[in-house]
Design a protein around this motif. Structure first.
Motif, PDB file in Angstrom:
ATOM      1  N   GLY B  10     -32.740 -17.350   4.690  1.00 18.06           N
ATOM      2  CA  GLY B  10     -33.215 -17.795   3.393  1.00 18.06           C
ATOM      3  C   GLY B  10     -32.264 -18.800   2.789  1.00 18.06           C
ATOM      4  N   MET B  11     -32.840 -19.729   2.036  1.00 19.58           N
ATOM      5  CA  MET B  11     -32.014 -20.754   1.388  1.00 19.58           C
ATOM      6  C   MET B  11     -32.598 -21.093   0.023  1.00 19.58           C
ATOM      7  SD  MET B  11     -31.081 -23.605   4.192  1.00 19.58           S
ATOM      8  CE  MET B  11     -29.956 -24.393   3.036  1.00 19.58           C
ATOM      9  N   PHE B  12     -31.689 -21.412  -0.887  1.00 22.37           N
ATOM     10  CA  PHE B  12     -32.096 -21.940  -2.186  1.00 22.37           C
ATOM     11  C   PHE B  12     -31.698 -23.408  -2.252  1.00 22.37           C
ATOM     12  CE2 PHE B  12     -33.627 -18.482  -4.754  1.00 22.37           C
ATOM     13  CZ  PHE B  12     -33.055 -17.344  -4.209  1.00 22.37           C
ATOM     14  N   VAL B  13     -32.510 -24.202  -2.919  1.00 25.11           N
ATOM     15  CA  VAL B  13     -32.135 -25.598  -3.184  1.00 25.11           C
ATOM     16  C   VAL B  13     -32.647 -25.951  -4.572  1.00 25.11           C
ATOM     17  CG1 VAL B  13     -34.240 -26.563  -2.145  1.00 25.11           C
ATOM     18  CG2 VAL B  13     -32.164 -27.954  -2.279  1.00 25.11           C
ATOM     19  N   GLY B  43     -50.292 -18.537   4.084  1.00 28.72           N
ATOM     20  CA  GLY B  43     -50.311 -18.165   5.501  1.00 28.72           C
ATOM     21  C   GLY B  43     -50.596 -19.263   6.493  1.00 28.72           C
ATOM     22  N   GLU B  44     -51.197 -20.370   6.068  1.00 25.56           N
ATOM     23  CA  GLU B  44     -51.534 -21.372   7.087  1.00 25.56           C
ATOM     24  C   GLU B  44     -50.286 -22.037   7.632  1.00 25.56           C
ATOM     25  OE1 GLU B  44     -52.206 -21.721   3.820  1.00 25.56           O
ATOM     26  OE2 GLU B  44     -52.448 -23.837   3.267  1.00 25.56           O
ATOM     27  N   MET B  45     -50.380 -22.562   8.822  1.00 29.02           N
ATOM     28  CA  MET B  45     -49.267 -23.187   9.526  1.00 29.02           C
ATOM     29  C   MET B  45     -49.468 -24.704   9.463  1.00 29.02           C
ATOM     30  SD  MET B  45     -46.581 -21.944  11.076  1.00 29.02           S
ATOM     31  CE  MET B  45     -46.977 -20.363  11.771  1.00 29.02           C
ATOM     32  N   ILE B  46     -48.596 -25.372   8.722  1.00 29.45           N
ATOM     33  CA  ILE B  46     -48.774 -26.805   8.460  1.00 29.45           C
ATOM     34  C   ILE B  46     -47.767 -27.598   9.271  1.00 29.45           C
ATOM     35  CG2 ILE B  46     -48.749 -28.583   6.673  1.00 29.45           C
ATOM     36  CD1 ILE B  46     -49.316 -26.265   4.652  1.00 29.45           C
ATOM     37  N   PHE B  47     -48.252 -28.503  10.113  1.00 31.99           N
ATOM     38  CA  PHE B  47     -47.381 -29.345  10.924  1.00 31.99           C
ATOM     39  C   PHE B  47     -46.627 -30.332  10.021  1.00 31.99           C
ATOM     40  CE2 PHE B  47     -45.858 -31.980  14.249  1.00 31.99           C
ATOM     41  CZ  PHE B  47     -46.087 -33.294  13.881  1.00 31.99           C
ATOM     42  N   LEU B  48     -45.315 -30.464  10.245  1.00 33.06           N
ATOM     43  CA  LEU B  48     -44.511 -31.377   9.449  1.00 33.06           C
ATOM     44  C   LEU B  48     -44.037 -32.578  10.263  1.00 33.06           C
ATOM     45  CD1 LEU B  48     -42.189 -28.916   7.475  1.00 33.06           C
ATOM     46  CD2 LEU B  48     -44.279 -30.054   6.668  1.00 33.06           C
ATOM     47  N   ILE B  49     -43.424 -32.307  11.413  1.00 29.79           N
ATOM     48  CA  ILE B  49     -42.746 -33.381  12.121  1.00 29.79           C
ATOM     49  C   ILE B  49     -42.534 -32.979  13.575  1.00 29.79           C
ATOM     50  CG2 ILE B  49     -40.372 -32.604  11.636  1.00 29.79           C
ATOM     51  CD1 ILE B  49     -39.755 -35.566  10.897  1.00 29.79           C
ATOM     52  N   TYR B  50     -42.475 -34.000  14.438  1.00 24.18           N
ATOM     53  CA  TYR B  50     -42.320 -33.775  15.875  1.00 24.18           C
ATOM     54  C   TYR B  50     -41.244 -34.715  16.429  1.00 24.18           C
ATOM     55  CZ  TYR B  50     -43.209 -34.300  20.844  1.00 24.18           C
ATOM     56  OH  TYR B  50     -43.052 -34.378  22.208  1.00 24.18           O
ATOM     57  N   GLN B  51     -40.463 -34.189  17.388  1.00 28.71           N
ATOM     58  CA  GLN B  51     -39.462 -35.001  18.081  1.00 28.71           C
ATOM     59  C   GLN B  51     -39.579 -34.740  19.567  1.00 28.71           C
ATOM     60  OE1 GLN B  51     -36.643 -36.806  16.370  1.00 28.71           O
ATOM     61  NE2 GLN B  51     -36.302 -37.714  18.375  1.00 28.71           N
ATOM     62  N   SER B  82     -36.304 -32.390  -2.875  1.00 26.69           N
ATOM     63  CA  SER B  82     -37.099 -31.155  -2.835  1.00 26.69           C
ATOM     64  C   SER B  82     -38.007 -31.025  -4.054  1.00 26.69           C
ATOM     65  CB  SER B  82     -36.172 -29.946  -2.779  1.00 26.69           C
ATOM     66  OG  SER B  82     -35.387 -29.962  -1.614  1.00 26.69           O
ATOM     67  N   GLN B  83     -39.185 -30.470  -3.780  1.00 30.85           N
ATOM     68  CA  GLN B  83     -40.165 -30.219  -4.833  1.00 30.85           C
ATOM     69  C   GLN B  83     -40.465 -28.719  -4.864  1.00 30.85           C
ATOM     70  OE1 GLN B  83     -43.502 -32.605  -3.646  1.00 30.85           O
ATOM     71  NE2 GLN B  83     -42.422 -34.548  -3.961  1.00 30.85           N
ATOM     72  N   LEU B  84     -40.953 -28.257  -6.015  1.00 31.69           N
ATOM     73  CA  LEU B  84     -41.263 -26.825  -6.134  1.00 31.69           C
ATOM     74  C   LEU B  84     -42.259 -26.390  -5.068  1.00 31.69           C
ATOM     75  CD1 LEU B  84     -41.510 -26.435 -10.021  1.00 31.69           C
ATOM     76  CD2 LEU B  84     -39.571 -25.894  -8.531  1.00 31.69           C
ATOM     77  N   GLY B  85     -43.169 -27.283  -4.712  1.00 31.77           N
ATOM     78  CA  GLY B  85     -44.167 -26.969  -3.697  1.00 31.77           C
ATOM     79  C   GLY B  85     -43.606 -26.857  -2.294  1.00 31.77           C
ATOM     80  N   ASP B  86     -42.336 -27.200  -2.123  1.00 32.78           N
ATOM     81  CA  ASP B  86     -41.704 -27.053  -0.807  1.00 32.78           C
ATOM     82  C   ASP B  86     -41.285 -25.611  -0.536  1.00 32.78           C
ATOM     83  OD1 ASP B  86     -39.939 -30.234  -1.134  1.00 32.78           O
ATOM     84  OD2 ASP B  86     -41.951 -29.793  -0.364  1.00 32.78           O
ATOM     85  N   SER B  87     -41.346 -24.770  -1.543  1.00 36.40           N
ATOM     86  CA  SER B  87     -40.986 -23.354  -1.349  1.00 36.40           C
ATOM     87  C   SER B  87     -41.952 -22.737  -0.348  1.00 36.40           C
ATOM     88  CB  SER B  87     -41.059 -22.595  -2.677  1.00 36.40           C
ATOM     89  OG  SER B  87     -40.064 -23.051  -3.562  1.00 36.40           O
ATOM     90  N   ALA B  88     -41.419 -22.276   0.756  1.00 36.12           N
ATOM     91  CA  ALA B  88     -42.251 -21.764   1.847  1.00 36.12           C
ATOM     92  C   ALA B  88     -41.340 -21.272   2.958  1.00 36.12           C
ATOM     93  CB  ALA B  88     -43.177 -22.856   2.386  1.00 36.12           C
ATOM     94  N   MET B  89     -41.977 -20.764   4.012  1.00 36.82           N
ATOM     95  CA  MET B  89     -41.283 -20.416   5.240  1.00 36.82           C
ATOM     96  C   MET B  89     -41.353 -21.623   6.145  1.00 36.82           C
ATOM     97  SD  MET B  89     -39.903 -17.509   6.147  1.00 36.82           S
ATOM     98  CE  MET B  89     -39.301 -16.645   7.590  1.00 36.82           C
ATOM     99  N   GLY B 106     -37.131 -17.779  14.275  1.00 40.65           N
ATOM    100  CA  GLY B 106     -37.403 -16.711  13.332  1.00 40.65           C
ATOM    101  C   GLY B 106     -37.767 -17.181  11.933  1.00 40.65           C
ATOM    102  N   GLY B 107     -37.599 -18.463  11.682  1.00 40.00           N
ATOM    103  CA  GLY B 107     -37.994 -19.018  10.396  1.00 40.00           C
ATOM    104  C   GLY B 107     -36.889 -19.006   9.353  1.00 40.00           C
ATOM    105  N   THR B 108     -37.004 -19.905   8.398  1.00 32.76           N
ATOM    106  CA  THR B 108     -36.120 -19.965   7.233  1.00 32.76           C
ATOM    107  C   THR B 108     -36.991 -19.996   5.998  1.00 32.76           C
ATOM    108  OG1 THR B 108     -34.351 -21.171   8.366  1.00 32.76           O
ATOM    109  CG2 THR B 108     -34.432 -21.345   5.972  1.00 32.76           C
ATOM    110  N   ARG B 109     -36.722 -19.088   5.074  1.00 30.97           N
ATOM    111  CA  ARG B 109     -37.475 -19.100   3.813  1.00 30.97           C
ATOM    112  C   ARG B 109     -36.722 -19.977   2.826  1.00 30.97           C
ATOM    113  NH1 ARG B 109     -41.622 -16.696   1.968  1.00 30.97           N
ATOM    114  NH2 ARG B 109     -41.673 -15.160   3.643  1.00 30.97           N
ATOM    115  N   LEU B 110     -37.369 -21.051   2.420  1.00 29.63           N
ATOM    116  CA  LEU B 110     -36.776 -21.981   1.464  1.00 29.63           C
ATOM    117  C   LEU B 110     -37.343 -21.724   0.083  1.00 29.63           C
ATOM    118  CD1 LEU B 110     -35.034 -24.540   0.901  1.00 29.63           C
ATOM    119  CD2 LEU B 110     -37.117 -25.873   1.293  1.00 29.63           C
ATOM    120  N   MET B 111     -36.468 -21.627  -0.879  1.00 34.17           N
ATOM    121  CA  MET B 111     -36.885 -21.445  -2.264  1.00 34.17           C
ATOM    122  C   MET B 111     -36.305 -22.577  -3.090  1.00 34.17           C
ATOM    123  SD  MET B 111     -36.248 -17.406  -1.976  1.00 34.17           S
ATOM    124  CE  MET B 111     -35.193 -17.769  -0.570  1.00 34.17           C
ATOM    125  N   VAL B 112     -37.177 -23.317  -3.765  1.00 36.86           N
ATOM    126  CA  VAL B 112     -36.756 -24.457  -4.574  1.00 36.86           C
ATOM    127  C   VAL B 112     -36.675 -24.013  -6.026  1.00 36.86           C
ATOM    128  CG1 VAL B 112     -37.266 -26.816  -5.262  1.00 36.86           C
ATOM    129  CG2 VAL B 112     -37.849 -26.026  -2.943  1.00 36.86           C
TER     130      VAL B 112
END
Lengths: 114, 114
Positions: B10-13, B43-51, B82-89, B106-112
């Motif tokens: 988990g992380m706060f920003v 719950g949906e899985m949203i693609f962000l970026i690919y390398q 960062s925007q408030l809407g970025d809060s997610a896993m 395992g994921g990182t939970r981000l809280m803005v």
């Protein structure tokens, strides 16, 4: 743009019952993948199909089976449900198994086994 | 051994600040792909970026960039402003050459924070 459609969105079943989850890929996508995400877990790959043939198999229990139909939609059949099967089930599709950008996920089906 | 490791559960920003989410991976393949997905509470899985492993330039998609350090086997996601809407896993995932499935961290939970 059309996305991956999963139905139903939510499903509640009792132990030992059977469930069928459906996935409709993006038009012209011929590859379908199924993932299971338990509560607080990362998604785990179950199985995939390319051109109606199973292409890869992951940690899918023997109680589960899946297939891809001639219109490329896929169904995940789950029998003898257990409490531990409660999870979010994702379907994803791609235009070929080798397209790196390929993965587009559906919104998932949340299965609750009581 | 874990193939994808996300060490920050988990992380706060602070809103408007940049944040880096860590991801290290383990593979012996020369050809592989790395993905980042966002999973909001819905719950949906949203693609962000690919390398891709052969891409020499770091991938960028709007406010998202991927800091790819191949020798270190790391693929950190940087979110600018960062925007408030970025809060997610946030999940890091890898597709290896040997198969078509994605292996997730395992994921990182981000809280803005406002």
């Amino acid at each position: 743009a059309a996305g991956v459609i999963q139905s139903p969105r939510h499903l509640i079943k009792e132990k030992r019952e059977t469930a069928t989850l459906k996935c409709y890929p993006i038009p012209r996508h011929d590859t379908v993948y199924w993932y299971q995400q338990g509560p607080g877990q990362d998604p785990q790959f179950l199985i995939s199909f390319y051109e109606k043939m199973q292409s890869d198999k992951g940690s899918i229990p023997d109680r589960f089976s899946a297939q891809q139909f001639s219109d490329y939609h896929s169904e995940l059949n789950m029998s003898s449900l257990e409490l531990g099967d409660s999870a979010l089930y994702f379907c994803a599709s791609s235009s070929s198994p080798r397209v790196p950008y390929g993965y587009t996920f559906g919104s998932g089906t949340r299965l609750t086994v009581v | 051994a874990q193939k994808i490791t996300q060490t920050q559960p988990g992380m706060f920003v602070q809103e408007k600040e940049a944040v880096t989410l860590d991801c290290t991976y383990d593979t012996s393949d020369q050809s592989y792909g790395l993905f980042w997905y966002k999973q909001p509470s819905s719950g949906e899985m949203i693609f962000l970026i690919y390398q891709g492993s052969y891409d020499e330039q770091n991938a960028t998609e709007g406010r998202y960039s991927l800091n790819f350090q191949k020798a270190r086997k790391s693929a950190n996601l940087v979110i600018s402003a960062s925007q408030l809407g970025d809060s997610a896993m946030y999940f890091c995932a890898m597709r290896e050459n040997a198969g078509n499935m994605l292996t997730f961290g395992g994921g990182t939970r981000l809280m803005v924070k406002p």
